[in-house]
Design a protein around this motif. Structure first.
Motif, short mmCIF file in Angstrom:
data_model
loop_
_atom_site.label_atom_id
_atom_site.label_comp_id
_atom_site.label_asym_id
_atom_site.label_seq_id
_atom_site.Cartn_x
_atom_site.Cartn_y
_atom_site.Cartn_z
N GLU A 31 0.83 -1.22 0.00
CA GLU A 31 0.00 0.00 0.00
C GLU A 31 0.86 1.27 0.00
O GLU A 31 0.53 2.24 -0.68
CB GLU A 31 -0.94 0.00 1.21
CG GLU A 31 -1.96 -1.11 1.21
CD GLU A 31 -1.39 -2.47 1.66
OE1 GLU A 31 -2.09 -3.48 1.47
OE2 GLU A 31 -0.26 -2.53 2.19
N TYR A 34 2.61 1.53 -3.49
CA TYR A 34 1.64 1.96 -4.49
C TYR A 34 1.33 3.46 -4.33
O TYR A 34 1.25 4.20 -5.31
CB TYR A 34 0.35 1.14 -4.39
CG TYR A 34 -0.61 1.47 -5.49
CD1 TYR A 34 -0.48 0.87 -6.74
CD2 TYR A 34 -1.63 2.40 -5.31
CE1 TYR A 34 -1.35 1.19 -7.76
CE2 TYR A 34 -2.50 2.71 -6.33
CZ TYR A 34 -2.35 2.11 -7.56
OH TYR A 34 -3.20 2.44 -8.58
N GLY A 81 -4.60 -0.34 -7.31
CA GLY A 81 -3.88 -0.38 -6.05
C GLY A 81 -4.36 -1.46 -5.13
O GLY A 81 -5.54 -1.78 -5.15
N PRO A 82 -3.50 -2.04 -4.37
CA PRO A 82 -2.05 -1.79 -4.31
C PRO A 82 -1.24 -2.79 -5.12
O PRO A 82 -0.11 -3.14 -4.74
CB PRO A 82 -1.77 -1.95 -2.82
CG PRO A 82 -2.69 -3.05 -2.39
CD PRO A 82 -3.93 -2.88 -3.25
N THR A 113 7.29 -5.93 0.26
CA THR A 113 6.77 -5.93 -1.10
C THR A 113 7.83 -6.42 -2.08
O THR A 113 8.98 -5.98 -2.01
CB THR A 113 6.36 -4.50 -1.52
OG1 THR A 113 5.44 -3.99 -0.57
CG2 THR A 113 5.74 -4.48 -2.91
#
Length: 155
Positions: A31, A34, A81-82, A113
């Motif tokens: 999140e 993004y 997103g994300p 991520t």
């Protein structure tokens, strides 16, 4: 002189004559990553090759200037997103290019991520050769940008 490129859709990322795919892991959650991708002006703060970036068309597009004076007018072609952020280049001053699309895919990985960036392009034979030769520089630019963004998001 600015030139208009062939408009491409998200599937071009998988079918382009030249595709460079790079992956790195980040500590920041998807999140946050993004959010940074959607913050167009912020790109100049973490992607060293971007000297200026501004949203256009109520966020549907981007004006990007790279160090060295290459300019892109881009259209966002996917914003989910994300997980996914992608754009194509509509107008540029870069010679020999016919089409460019870039895709950023984000997946959760080890509490952070995994970022996969795909640079997809087409152009004249000389342009395609130059882009293939530039792959190492793109890899370093991506690595450095992801590191800088991770530091920024975890500060």
């Amino acid at each position: 002189m600015p030139r208009r490129l062939r408009p491409v859709e998200p599937d071009f990322v998988a079918t382009a004559p030249v595709r460079h795919v790079f992956e790195r892991d980040m500590a920041a959650p998807p999140e946050a990553v993004y959010g940074a991708l959607e913050d167009v002006p912020g790109w100049a703060e973490w992607f060293a090759q971007v000297s200026a970036a501004r949203p256009v068309g109520a966020g549907a597009g981007r004006d990007i200037t790279l160090t060295g004076g290459i300019r892109f007018r881009e259209t966002v072609i996917a914003a989910k997103g994300p997980e996914l952020y992608a754009y194509r280049v509509d107008v540029t001053n870069l010679p020999g290019v016919r089409a460019i699309a870039e895709e950023w895919r984000l997946t959760p990985a080890g509490g952070g991520t995994r970022v996969r960036w795909t640079f997809a392009t087409d152009g004249t034979a000389a342009y395609r050769l130059a882009v293939k030769v530039a792959r190492g520089g793109q890899a370093r630019a991506f690595r450095d940008a992801v590191r800088a963004l991770d530091r920024r998001l975890n500060a």
